[in-house]
Design a protein around this motif. Structure first.
Motif, PDB file in Angstrom:
ATOM      1  N   ASN A 498       0.850  -1.197   0.000  1.00  0.00           N
ATOM      2  CA  ASN A 498       0.000   0.000   0.000  1.00  0.00           C
ATOM      3  C   ASN A 498       0.878   1.236   0.000  1.00  0.00           C
ATOM      4  O   ASN A 498       1.702   1.414   0.890  1.00  0.00           O
ATOM      5  CB  ASN A 498      -0.916   0.025   1.222  1.00  0.00           C
ATOM      6  N   ASP A 499       0.714   2.058  -1.015  1.00  0.00           N
ATOM      7  CA  ASP A 499       1.475   3.310  -1.078  1.00  0.00           C
ATOM      8  C   ASP A 499       0.648   4.498  -0.596  1.00  0.00           C
ATOM      9  O   ASP A 499       1.022   5.648  -0.803  1.00  0.00           O
ATOM     10  CB  ASP A 499       1.976   3.559  -2.499  1.00  0.00           C
ATOM     11  N   GLY A 500      -0.484   4.222   0.039  1.00  0.00           N
ATOM     12  CA  GLY A 500      -1.394   5.270   0.497  1.00  0.00           C
ATOM     13  C   GLY A 500      -2.658   5.353  -0.326  1.00  0.00           C
ATOM     14  O   GLY A 500      -3.567   6.132   0.012  1.00  0.00           O
ATOM     15  N   THR A 501      -2.738   4.553  -1.385  1.00  0.00           N
ATOM     16  CA  THR A 501      -3.950   4.554  -2.208  1.00  0.00           C
ATOM     17  C   THR A 501      -5.147   4.055  -1.414  1.00  0.00           C
ATOM     18  O   THR A 501      -6.274   4.516  -1.613  1.00  0.00           O
ATOM     19  CB  THR A 501      -3.739   3.686  -3.463  1.00  0.00           C
ATOM     20  N   ALA A 580     -12.121   6.556 -14.679  1.00  0.00           N
ATOM     21  CA  ALA A 580     -12.138   6.348 -13.234  1.00  0.00           C
ATOM     22  C   ALA A 580     -11.037   7.126 -12.524  1.00  0.00           C
ATOM     23  O   ALA A 580     -10.012   7.482 -13.115  1.00  0.00           O
ATOM     24  CB  ALA A 580     -11.995   4.864 -12.931  1.00  0.00           C
ATOM     25  N   ASP A 581     -11.247   7.362 -11.224  1.00  0.00           N
ATOM     26  CA  ASP A 581     -10.206   7.932 -10.377  1.00  0.00           C
ATOM     27  C   ASP A 581      -9.286   6.837  -9.828  1.00  0.00           C
ATOM     28  O   ASP A 581      -8.087   7.057  -9.667  1.00  0.00           O
ATOM     29  CB  ASP A 581     -10.853   8.687  -9.213  1.00  0.00           C
ATOM     30  N   VAL A 582      -9.866   5.673  -9.509  1.00  0.00           N
ATOM     31  CA  VAL A 582      -9.104   4.537  -8.995  1.00  0.00           C
ATOM     32  C   VAL A 582      -9.587   3.287  -9.707  1.00  0.00           C
ATOM     33  O   VAL A 582     -10.792   3.109  -9.929  1.00  0.00           O
ATOM     34  CB  VAL A 582      -9.287   4.373  -7.471  1.00  0.00           C
ATOM     35  N   VAL A 583      -8.631   2.425 -10.069  1.00  0.00           N
ATOM     36  CA  VAL A 583      -8.968   1.145 -10.704  1.00  0.00           C
ATOM     37  C   VAL A 583      -8.772   0.030  -9.680  1.00  0.00           C
ATOM     38  O   VAL A 583      -7.738  -0.026  -9.008  1.00  0.00           O
ATOM     39  CB  VAL A 583      -8.074   0.885 -11.932  1.00  0.00           C
ATOM     40  N   ILE A 584      -9.769  -0.828  -9.572  1.00  0.00           N
ATOM     41  CA  ILE A 584      -9.637  -2.041  -8.748  1.00  0.00           C
ATOM     42  C   ILE A 584      -9.597  -3.230  -9.693  1.00  0.00           C
ATOM     43  O   ILE A 584     -10.575  -3.510 -10.392  1.00  0.00           O
ATOM     44  CB  ILE A 584     -10.792  -2.172  -7.745  1.00  0.00           C
ATOM     45  N   LEU A 585      -8.457  -3.877  -9.733  1.00  0.00           N
ATOM     46  CA  LEU A 585      -8.284  -5.079 -10.550  1.00  0.00           C
ATOM     47  C   LEU A 585      -8.627  -6.296  -9.706  1.00  0.00           C
ATOM     48  O   LEU A 585      -7.925  -6.590  -8.734  1.00  0.00           O
ATOM     49  CB  LEU A 585      -6.836  -5.192 -11.034  1.00  0.00           C
ATOM     50  N   ALA A 586      -9.688  -6.983 -10.039  1.00  0.00           N
ATOM     51  CA  ALA A 586     -10.128  -8.153  -9.287  1.00  0.00           C
ATOM     52  C   ALA A 586      -9.729  -9.402 -10.059  1.00  0.00           C
ATOM     53  O   ALA A 586     -10.430  -9.837 -10.971  1.00  0.00           O
ATOM     54  CB  ALA A 586     -11.630  -8.101  -9.052  1.00  0.00           C
ATOM     55  N   GLY A 620      -1.564   4.710 -16.134  1.00  0.00           N
ATOM     56  CA  GLY A 620      -1.033   5.587 -15.103  1.00  0.00           C
ATOM     57  C   GLY A 620      -1.997   5.924 -13.992  1.00  0.00           C
ATOM     58  O   GLY A 620      -1.708   6.774 -13.149  1.00  0.00           O
ATOM     59  N   LYS A 621      -3.154   5.270 -13.951  1.00  0.00           N
ATOM     60  CA  LYS A 621      -4.122   5.489 -12.877  1.00  0.00           C
ATOM     61  C   LYS A 621      -3.691   4.734 -11.614  1.00  0.00           C
ATOM     62  O   LYS A 621      -2.981   3.724 -11.694  1.00  0.00           O
ATOM     63  CB  LYS A 621      -5.496   4.973 -13.307  1.00  0.00           C
ATOM     64  N   PRO A 622      -4.137   5.153 -10.429  1.00  0.00           N
ATOM     65  CA  PRO A 622      -3.897   4.334  -9.236  1.00  0.00           C
ATOM     66  C   PRO A 622      -4.622   2.992  -9.385  1.00  0.00           C
ATOM     67  O   PRO A 622      -5.821   2.967  -9.706  1.00  0.00           O
ATOM     68  CB  PRO A 622      -4.508   5.163  -8.105  1.00  0.00           C
ATOM     69  N   VAL A 623      -3.900   1.898  -9.172  1.00  0.00           N
ATOM     70  CA  VAL A 623      -4.478   0.566  -9.369  1.00  0.00           C
ATOM     71  C   VAL A 623      -4.320  -0.261  -8.095  1.00  0.00           C
ATOM     72  O   VAL A 623      -3.224  -0.381  -7.553  1.00  0.00           O
ATOM     73  CB  VAL A 623      -3.815  -0.170 -10.552  1.00  0.00           C
ATOM     74  N   VAL A 624      -5.432  -0.819  -7.640  1.00  0.00           N
ATOM     75  CA  VAL A 624      -5.458  -1.713  -6.481  1.00  0.00           C
ATOM     76  C   VAL A 624      -5.740  -3.126  -6.986  1.00  0.00           C
ATOM     77  O   VAL A 624      -6.707  -3.339  -7.719  1.00  0.00           O
ATOM     78  CB  VAL A 624      -6.541  -1.293  -5.481  1.00  0.00           C
ATOM     79  N   ASN A 643      -0.320  -0.143  -6.981  1.00  0.00           N
ATOM     80  CA  ASN A 643      -0.250   0.812  -5.874  1.00  0.00           C
ATOM     81  C   ASN A 643      -0.607   0.157  -4.541  1.00  0.00           C
ATOM     82  O   ASN A 643      -0.097   0.544  -3.491  1.00  0.00           O
ATOM     83  CB  ASN A 643      -1.191   1.985  -6.132  1.00  0.00           C
ATOM     84  N   ALA A 644      -1.477  -0.835  -4.600  1.00  0.00           N
ATOM     85  CA  ALA A 644      -1.857  -1.573  -3.392  1.00  0.00           C
ATOM     86  C   ALA A 644      -2.260  -2.983  -3.803  1.00  0.00           C
ATOM     87  O   ALA A 644      -2.766  -3.200  -4.904  1.00  0.00           O
ATOM     88  CB  ALA A 644      -3.003  -0.872  -2.664  1.00  0.00           C
TER      89      ALA A 644
END
Length: 848
Positions: A498-501, A580-586, A620-624, A643-644
């Motif tokens: 976790n980088d703070g995302t 999106a502002d944040v991407v969640i890769l499931a 380049g989006k924040p990706v979890v 990022n996380a």
């Protein structure tokens, strides 16, 4: 039209109930469940035409066979057709709602058979012994062999096909004393009534099932719940599973699996507690107490069930991580690593043990007299029921240790095997006795143990006491059970990076792109579950929607299948991610990729998912990364690019809610790994409690050549045992010893101050490790010997103390048996096996 619908199907074989959940994201979807056969089906070909919703499609039934259906929904009813292999084509007419239970009519019928609870009191040991001996004296040899034999409830198979008579015939003739795989309470009643009314002595049946991580309410898989390090929560999960299973007549669990496993290629790591024998022993104890209760008397209660420790012993060390493969280990490794969880489970009162499939010292365990009769029975004092694993007696022949099934039966009985699971090698016992190769007293010993268990369960006094359809409706998938599942699921999640995302913004203003095959998929339960409520599994999409994210804030794209690309899938995913502002890769593994017979040579995510991840991260989006899987994976690329990373495992019925709770910060992640994650598959097997070599790698000599290291990568895992991050930070003070000498009969207290230096309350798992610096046999570089889960508010400090005794330092050696040896030790305390503070002390022979 959203929500639950139901219909009933009358077939010549049985009555079936179809339950359908209609949901809508960007499109409609139908999730179907069939009862009593736990068959989940998903139909995505659904369209709205005016006031009618129409869905059609097919889903896998068995290899090469499909279920096909076509449905039309109106305001309050639906109709259509379904084509089910074995059952044929049937018209459907259904209505809104979950509908009545299939077992409802049985509730009134069973009332005249079942005795009141107060009329079935626990018997004392002397009473049970006397009753068993009286009954045993009336049994013929054939009757006795029947008690030692098990059959399937139907033609469903957990392994290879078995040539046998139908269960009704076997039960009526007294040729089966237990039944496996009765998924339907009505089938339990039907077969039990045959046993009581038609078999020669009316001896009730034991009904066995694999209740590994839940009966109808599904909890996290055991590898996941081990990462909670919470014995109370694990015990409660098993107790709930027992209550739900016992209400359906299942009284004998083929679990828990307490195998230590160090090779993530082995699919069955998903069923165990990981790589550590100390933690594995505590979890084994908690699971036995959950299934059976904490006292012998509790096994008699109608809401508990027999706990069966499996697989005795060494199964987790299968060479190459390939299921059913050869095991070759020293006695010291067996006793110090693989045996302790079984010893703990037996001490906790486990009423049954199941043999392992593997060989030990060249002899299949099912025929291994030194292991089963010597160590298990005589040394550990186990006097319960020993049951073979599926087909394990027949497999003595396949291993090359017996000429035929007859010889295999002799060897199994000599090893004190009581029940043969499903196969019929024990049918040779009369001939073996006639030839003087077995004695009837050996058979009496086995049957005595089986009958004793049936008396302990209360079955001999009321064969129908566990058939409780009214409790099924009350307990199965109930709100309290679902909440317990969600709570344990939250605790099981491990934050790997976790980088703070994370956590996500609390104002719910961000747009999220949910991308991947697990973003809105229901394959979150994992292997070894037979829930009839799979269609109601909460997806990640549903979990985040319940957190307050509006539909226009949840942009969903599947992107790819678990193993295969989807035409246009990556393009769709990129389009959603760009908004999106944040991407969640499931991403992750299908349930079928973990569990029994699911070994993998590569433990990387399938290539289709990697290609999807590469395309999305390039934006380049924040990706979890939210992982759904049943084993440690190789995640080096993801560790560099995400990022996380959340390791969520297979979390069960409430998975989506639990993951959303952690993503959104409603729950601060507290899980800690119980298996090391390799940096590269070439490191496998990899585990923290390894031995030192004669040329260990250190910081000082890392550049030298002639040391024990790889040329092309590190020795250390990517994420070590005990590792896990939090949304807050913790700092450790210096380790404190009350003195530097520990006498053999004394106690040494060691402590450390832990402070929450972050801005959120959190749980820190403070871990105590010990290193024995030298001994009569070499000792591991460190071994877990204690831990404390400590909740700290921001700025709060606490002194965490552990007590060390000589018992904590004991180990088995060929020279001294199990004992502690005087000498130098190091105590280490920290947040993981990799990061510790240490201090030295001496174990002395005399009082200090």
């Amino acid at each position: 039209m959203l929500g639950l619908w139901h219909a009933f199907i009358e077939t010549p074989r049985m009555k079936l109930k179809l339950q359908i959940k209609v949901s809508k994201r960007s499109a409609y979807a139908l999730d179907l469940a069939m009862q009593p056969i736990p068959l989940p089906i998903r139909i995505d070909d659904v369209r709205r035409e005016g006031d009618t919703l129409r869905g059609s499609g097919s889903a896998s039934w068995r290899p090469g066979e499909k279920v096909r259906l076509a449905l039309d929904f109106s305001e309050d009813t639906f109709q259509g057709t379904i084509d089910i292999p074995l059952f044929g084509v049937h018209e459907l007419r259904g209505a809104r709602g979950a509908g009545p239970s299939l077992a409802s009519p049985l509730a009134e019928e069973i009332a005249s058979y079942r005795k009141p609870d107060e009329a079935v009191l626990p018997r004392g040991e002397a009473d049970i012994r006397e009753s068993v001996e009286a009954l045993l004296g009336r049994l013929t040899l054939a009757d006795k062999i029947g008690q030692m034999s098990q059959c399937m409830a139907s033609n469903f198979s957990f392994g290879g096909a078995v040539d046998s008579d139908p269960p009704e015939k076997l039960v009526a003739e007294g040729r089966a004393g237990s039944v496996l795989g009765a998924f339907d309470i009505r089938r339990v009643f039907e077969l039990q009534r045959i046993a009581v009314e038609q078999s020669p002595h009316g001896i009730p049946l034991l009904f066995n099932g694999d209740i590994i991580h839940g009966a109808q309410t599904i909890f996290p898989v055991p590898l996941a719940w081990s990462c909670s390090w919470d014995m109370d929560a694990i015990r409660e999960a098993c107790a709930i599973a027992a209550r739900e299973a016992a209400a359906s007549g299942i009284v004998y669990n083929h679990g828990p699996m307490v195998d230590i496993s160090r090779d993530p290629r082995w699919g069955r790591v998903v069923e165990g507690a990981g790589e550590d024998p100390y933690l594995g022993s505590l979890i084994a104890k908690a699971q036995v107490e959950g299934f059976q209760g904490r006292t012998p008397e509790e096994l008699h209660e109608a809401g508990t069930m027999v706990a069966c420790l499996k697989h005795f012993v060494g199964y987790g060390a299968a060479e190459g991580g390939r299921d059913y493969n050869t095991v070759d280990m020293s006695e010291a490794v067996m006793r110090n690593v693989y045996l302790p969880p079984f010893a703990a489970g037996i001490e906790a009162g486990a009423a049954s043990v199941m043999n392992a499939f593997n060989v030990y010292q060249g002899v299949p365990v099912a025929a291994n007299v030194p292991l089963l009769k010597g160590i298990l029975r005589e040394e550990l004092g186990f006097d319960g029921v020993l049951i073979s694993d599926y087909g394990a007696v027949d497999e003595i022949v396949q291993h090359g240790h017996a000429r035929d099934a007859k010889e295999a039966a002799k060897k199994a009985v000599d090893a004190t095997m009581d029940i043969e699971m499903v196969t019929r090698a024990f049918d040779h016992i009369p001939q073996l006795i006639a030839e003087g190769k077995l004695s009837e007293s050996q058979i009496d010993d086995a049957v005595r143990r089986i009958l004793t268990l049936k008396y302990r369960l209360g079955l001999m006094d009321d064969p129908y006491r566990y058939i409780r359809p009214e409790l099924e409706e009350q307990l199965h998938f109930s709100e309290p059970h679902l909440e317990a599942s969600r709570s344990l699921a939250r605790q099981s999640i491990v934050l790997l990076k976790n980088d703070g995302t994370l956590p996500l913004s609390g104002d719910r203003k961000d747009k999220l792109a949910l991308i991947g095959p697990f973003a809105d998929g229901k394959d979150l339960l994992g292997p070894w579950q037979f829930s009839r409520y799979q269609h109601e599994t909460v997806t990640l999409y549903e979990g985040l929607a319940a957190q307050g994210y509006a539909p226009d804030q949840l942009l969903h794209a599947r992107g790819c299948e678990v193993r295969d690309p989807i035409e246009g899938g990556i393009e769709d995913a990129i389009a959603k991610a760009m908004q999106a502002d944040v991407v969640i890769l499931a991403l992750g593994e299908e349930s079928e990729m973990s569990g029994e017979a699911a070994s993998r040579q590569s433990i990387a995510l399938p290539d289709a998912q990697l290609r999807l991840a590469e395309a999305v991260t390039a934006l380049g989006k924040p990706v979890v990364l939210a992982l759904t899987n049943g084993r440690p994976l190789t995640l080096d690329w993801f560790d560099m690019h995400m990022n996380a990373i959340l390791e969520t495992w297979f979390l069960g019925s409430q998975a989506g809610h639990a993951i959303a709770d952690v993503l959104g910060g409603q729950y601060n992640p507290s899980g800690r790994l119980t298996m090391s994650f390799p940096a590269h598959a070439g490191q496998i097997p990899i585990y923290y409690n390894h031995y030192r070599t004669g040329r260990p790698v250190t910081e000082a000599n890392a550049g030298d050549k002639y040391i024990s290291k790889y040329l092309d990568g590190p020795n250390e895992p990517l994420y070590p045992f005990g590792y896990g991050l939090s949304y807050t930070t913790f700092e450790y003070g210096e380790l404190k010893l009350e003195r530097t000498e520990l006498p053999m009969n004394g106690t040494l207290r060691v402590s450390v101050e832990v402070a929450n230096t972050g801005t959120r309350a959190g749980i820190e798992t403070v871990q105590l490790y010990i290193q024995d610096m030298y001994g009569t046999i070499v000792r591991p570089v460190k071994e877990l010997k204690g831990f404390a889960r400590v909740r700290l508010e921001p700025g709060e400090k606490r002194e965490v103390e552990f007590a060390i005794t000589a018992g904590d330092l004991a180990f088995w050696s060929p020279q001294g048996g199990c004992a502690a040896e005087a000498g130098e030790f190091r105590a280490m305390i920290g947040p993981s096996s990799r990061q510790t503070r240490e201090a030295a002390f001496e174990l002395t022979e005399d009082e200090a």
